[in-house]
Design an enzyme around this catalytic site. Structure first.
Site, PDB file in Angstrom:
ATOM      1  N   SER A 127      41.715  44.309  47.174  1.00 25.33           N
ATOM      2  CA  SER A 127      42.535  43.115  47.373  1.00 25.33           C
ATOM      3  C   SER A 127      43.885  43.487  47.971  1.00 25.33           C
ATOM      4  O   SER A 127      44.406  44.587  47.727  1.00 25.33           O
ATOM      5  CB  SER A 127      42.742  42.466  46.006  1.00 25.33           C
ATOM      6  OG  SER A 127      43.780  41.537  46.074  1.00 25.33           O
ATOM      7  N   TYR A 152      44.893  43.009  36.424  1.00 25.96           N
ATOM      8  CA  TYR A 152      43.835  42.815  37.424  1.00 25.96           C
ATOM      9  C   TYR A 152      44.133  43.650  38.671  1.00 25.96           C
ATOM     10  O   TYR A 152      43.283  44.384  39.176  1.00 25.96           O
ATOM     11  CB  TYR A 152      43.719  41.321  37.784  1.00 25.96           C
ATOM     12  CG  TYR A 152      42.942  41.099  39.066  1.00 25.96           C
ATOM     13  CD1 TYR A 152      41.561  41.302  39.113  1.00 25.96           C
ATOM     14  CD2 TYR A 152      43.594  40.724  40.254  1.00 25.96           C
ATOM     15  CE1 TYR A 152      40.858  41.127  40.302  1.00 25.96           C
ATOM     16  CE2 TYR A 152      42.889  40.546  41.436  1.00 25.96           C
ATOM     17  CZ  TYR A 152      41.522  40.745  41.453  1.00 25.96           C
ATOM     18  OH  TYR A 152      40.821  40.592  42.625  1.00 25.96           O
ATOM     19  N   LYS A 156      42.201  47.168  40.638  1.00 25.51           N
ATOM     20  CA  LYS A 156      41.836  47.367  42.053  1.00 25.51           C
ATOM     21  C   LYS A 156      42.416  48.678  42.563  1.00 25.51           C
ATOM     22  O   LYS A 156      41.733  49.466  43.218  1.00 25.51           O
ATOM     23  CB  LYS A 156      42.327  46.191  42.906  1.00 25.51           C
ATOM     24  CG  LYS A 156      41.644  44.872  42.591  1.00 25.51           C
ATOM     25  CD  LYS A 156      40.173  44.920  42.936  1.00 25.51           C
ATOM     26  CE  LYS A 156      39.402  43.702  42.496  1.00 25.51           C
ATOM     27  NZ  LYS A 156      37.955  43.853  42.499  1.00 25.51           N
TER      28      LYS A 156
HETATM   29  P1  NAD Z   1      33.449  35.659  41.264  1.00 33.32           P
HETATM   30  O1  NAD Z   1      33.943  35.673  39.864  1.00 33.32           O
HETATM   31  O2  NAD Z   1      33.025  34.369  41.851  1.00 33.32           O
HETATM   32  O3  NAD Z   1      32.251  36.703  41.434  1.00 33.32           O
HETATM   33  C1  NAD Z   1      32.180  37.889  40.661  1.00 33.32           C
HETATM   34  C2  NAD Z   1      30.784  37.973  40.087  1.00 33.32           C
HETATM   35  O4  NAD Z   1      30.698  39.158  39.281  1.00 33.32           O
HETATM   36  C3  NAD Z   1      30.427  36.783  39.182  1.00 33.32           C
HETATM   37  O5  NAD Z   1      29.192  36.247  39.593  1.00 33.32           O
HETATM   38  C4  NAD Z   1      30.334  37.406  37.780  1.00 33.32           C
HETATM   39  O6  NAD Z   1      29.333  36.750  37.005  1.00 33.32           O
HETATM   40  C5  NAD Z   1      29.991  38.848  38.100  1.00 33.32           C
HETATM   41  N1  NAD Z   1      30.408  39.820  37.089  1.00 33.32           N
HETATM   42  C6  NAD Z   1      31.634  39.963  36.516  1.00 33.32           C
HETATM   43  N2  NAD Z   1      31.611  40.977  35.636  1.00 33.32           N
HETATM   44  C7  NAD Z   1      30.350  41.498  35.659  1.00 33.32           C
HETATM   45  C8  NAD Z   1      29.707  42.540  34.963  1.00 33.32           C
HETATM   46  N3  NAD Z   1      30.336  43.264  34.018  1.00 33.32           N
HETATM   47  N4  NAD Z   1      28.411  42.807  35.243  1.00 33.32           N
HETATM   48  C9  NAD Z   1      27.739  42.079  36.162  1.00 33.32           C
HETATM   49  N5  NAD Z   1      28.280  41.059  36.835  1.00 33.32           N
HETATM   50  C10 NAD Z   1      29.587  40.777  36.585  1.00 33.32           C
HETATM   51  O7  NAD Z   1      34.602  36.344  42.166  1.00 33.32           O
HETATM   52  P2  NAD Z   1      34.751  36.398  43.740  1.00 33.32           P
HETATM   53  O8  NAD Z   1      35.899  35.531  44.124  1.00 33.32           O
HETATM   54  O9  NAD Z   1      33.435  36.212  44.388  1.00 33.32           O
HETATM   55  O10 NAD Z   1      35.243  37.898  43.904  1.00 33.32           O
HETATM   56  C11 NAD Z   1      34.339  38.961  44.164  1.00 33.32           C
HETATM   57  C12 NAD Z   1      35.109  40.260  44.149  1.00 33.32           C
HETATM   58  O11 NAD Z   1      36.155  40.209  45.134  1.00 33.32           O
HETATM   59  C13 NAD Z   1      35.796  40.562  42.810  1.00 33.32           C
HETATM   60  O12 NAD Z   1      35.721  41.951  42.561  1.00 33.32           O
HETATM   61  C14 NAD Z   1      37.224  40.143  43.065  1.00 33.32           C
HETATM   62  O13 NAD Z   1      38.130  40.849  42.247  1.00 33.32           O
HETATM   63  C15 NAD Z   1      37.397  40.516  44.530  1.00 33.32           C
HETATM   64  N6  NAD Z   1      38.455  39.757  45.197  1.00 33.32           N
HETATM   65  C16 NAD Z   1      38.437  38.388  45.119  1.00 33.32           C
HETATM   66  C17 NAD Z   1      39.466  37.674  45.705  1.00 33.32           C
HETATM   67  C18 NAD Z   1      39.498  36.178  45.586  1.00 33.32           C
HETATM   68  O14 NAD Z   1      40.566  35.591  45.782  1.00 33.32           O
HETATM   69  N7  NAD Z   1      38.392  35.493  45.310  1.00 33.32           N
HETATM   70  C19 NAD Z   1      40.489  38.339  46.406  1.00 33.32           C
HETATM   71  C20 NAD Z   1      40.453  39.739  46.491  1.00 33.32           C
HETATM   72  C21 NAD Z   1      39.424  40.440  45.876  1.00 33.32           C
END
Ligand code: NAD
Ligand code: UDP
Length: 343
Positions: A127, A152, A156
């Site tokens: 991120s 959080y 990362k």
């Molecule tokens: P999201 O919460 O929609 O998707 C994450 C998925 O991981 C979910 O389906 C959840 O059920 C699953 N999950 C969480 N912990 C788990 C575990 N221990 N075992 C198995 N599954 C697990 O989030 P997103 O927005 O799709 O983000 C995806 C990734 O991108 C994340 O790592 C997030 O930190 C990163 N990210 C997101 C953003 C944002 O703004 N959405 C920005 C930068 C980085």
């Protein structure tokens, strides 16, 4: 290509799986469904025109992870895209150990099992938060990472360090650390999108819920930043562009192994008030808002230098702010309760 997508039922993962299926990749999703639903996977299959191999497994469950690799031993994974993780900033402040354990221990488990099964191509969801308060704009990959303002963000940065050290020790590994800016928007069909639990923390889902009448009014956190209109400026990127960035990144694995860092952003900064205005135009409704105090930990401006992704991945974002607003609105209108309780 056979791709294992951890967290593939989530917001960014589901959009990425649609793009992978559409180009006939074999897709296996591993997700514990803690922040997602089976309905999302059904819709991914519908939009991608193919079947997904789904395992309801937690990345903290070492044996469960090994089972997934074992069951796919005849058609081993060519690459892993690792989205699984917890992402709520506020919750991470309240429950730091939950975040460090889930995100960091989970990633270490995954990497160990990958090594055990000889799968050494990994894309990790990082991120722009790792840049902290940027020294200059736009933010290129050369900008130093800095102290994060919440657990959080630290997960990362720490995972980036762990994967960098691991790749140094095992040069046959291919690791791509993708730093996302602010993903918003939804698939054009309106069938998949962001479905936050409870009251959203992020700007776009908050606005869509005000527009649909689930929430009364948006609070704009701060109008006294050193930005053109005083509200915060971010690099909002359409989630489908982000998904396509992963598809482009997979091609990198045919090159020399290494550990690469790459921004995924548009390179354009828009303010919170720009977003409110563009969303109002896209949905044809006024978005009620009030100016509120700054939110702790927020920075004034953050937008990417997207040049490296263009040069090295051959990828650049295509969608504009209006597309992002229209697509988020279509998803919200067609699914006022998100995926609901359809499982
Ligand atoms: P999201 O919460 O929609 O998707 C994450 C998925 O991981 C979910 O389906 C959840 O059920 C699953 N999950 C969480 N912990 C788990 C575990 N221990 N075992 C198995 N599954 C697990 O989030 P997103 O927005 O799709 O983000 C995806 C990734 O991108 C994340 O790592 C997030 O930190 C990163 N990210 C997101 C953003 C944002 O703004 N959405 C920005 C930068 C980085
Ligand atoms: N923001 C806001 N009101 C909200 C949510 C967010 O004014 O209800 C602002 C926030 O202060 C920041 C921008 O919108 O300037 C993007 O915030 P978001 O939480 O979506 O992403 P972040 O950049 O913090 O990762």
């Amino acid at each position: 290509m056979h791709v294992l997508v951890t967290g593939g039922a989530g917001y960014i993962g589901s959009h990425t799986c649609v793009e992978l299926l559409s180009r006939s990749d074999r897709v296996t999703i591993l997700d514990n469904l803690s922040n997602s639903s089976l309905e999302a996977i059904r819709r991914v299959e519908e939009l991608g025109g193919g079947r997904v191999n789904f395992h309801k497994v937690d990345i903290l469950d070492r044996t469960g992870l090994e089972d997934v690799f074992e069951q796919n031993i005849d058609t081993p994974f060519d690459a892993v895209i690792h989205f699984a993780g917890k992402k709520a900033v506020g919750e991470s402040v309240e429950k730091p150990l939950l975040y460090y354990h889930n995100n960091i221990t989970g990633t270490i488990n995954l990497v160990e099992v990958m090594e055990q099964y000889g799968v050494r191509n990994l894309i990790f969801s990082s991120s722009a938060t790792v840049y902290g308060e940027p020294a200059s704009l736009p933010i290129s990959e050369e900008c130093s990472t800095s102290a994060c303002t919440n657990p959080y963000g630290w997960t990362k940065l720490m995972i980036e360090q762990i994967l960098t050290d691991m790749q140094f020790a095992r040069p046959e590994w291919n690791v791509l650390l993708l730093r996302y800016f602010n993903p918003v928007g939804a698939h054009k069909s309106g069938r998949i999108g962001e479905d936050p639990n409870g009251i959203p923390n992020n700007l776009m889902p908050y606005i869509t819920q005000v527009a649909i009448g689930r929430l009364k009014q948006l609070s704009v956190f701060g109008d006294d930043y050193d930005t053109p209109d005083g509200s915060g400026v971010r690099d909002f990127i359409h989630v489908v562009d982000l998904a396509l960035g992963h598809v482009a990144a997979l091609k990198k694995f045919t090159d020399n192994p290494g550990c690469y860092v790459c921004n995924l952003g548009t390179g354009k900064g828009y303010s919170v008030l720009d977003m409110v205005k563009t969303f109002s135009e896209a949905c044809g409704r006024e978005i009620s808002y009030k100016i509120a105090p700054r939110r702790a930990g927020d920075i004034a401006s953050c937008y990417a230098d997207p040049g490296k992704a263009a040069r090295e991945l051959g990828w650049q974002a295509q969608y504009n702010l209006r597309d992002m607003c229209e697509d988020s609105w279509r998803w919200q209108q067609q699914n006022p309760e998100g995926y609901g309780k359809q499982d």
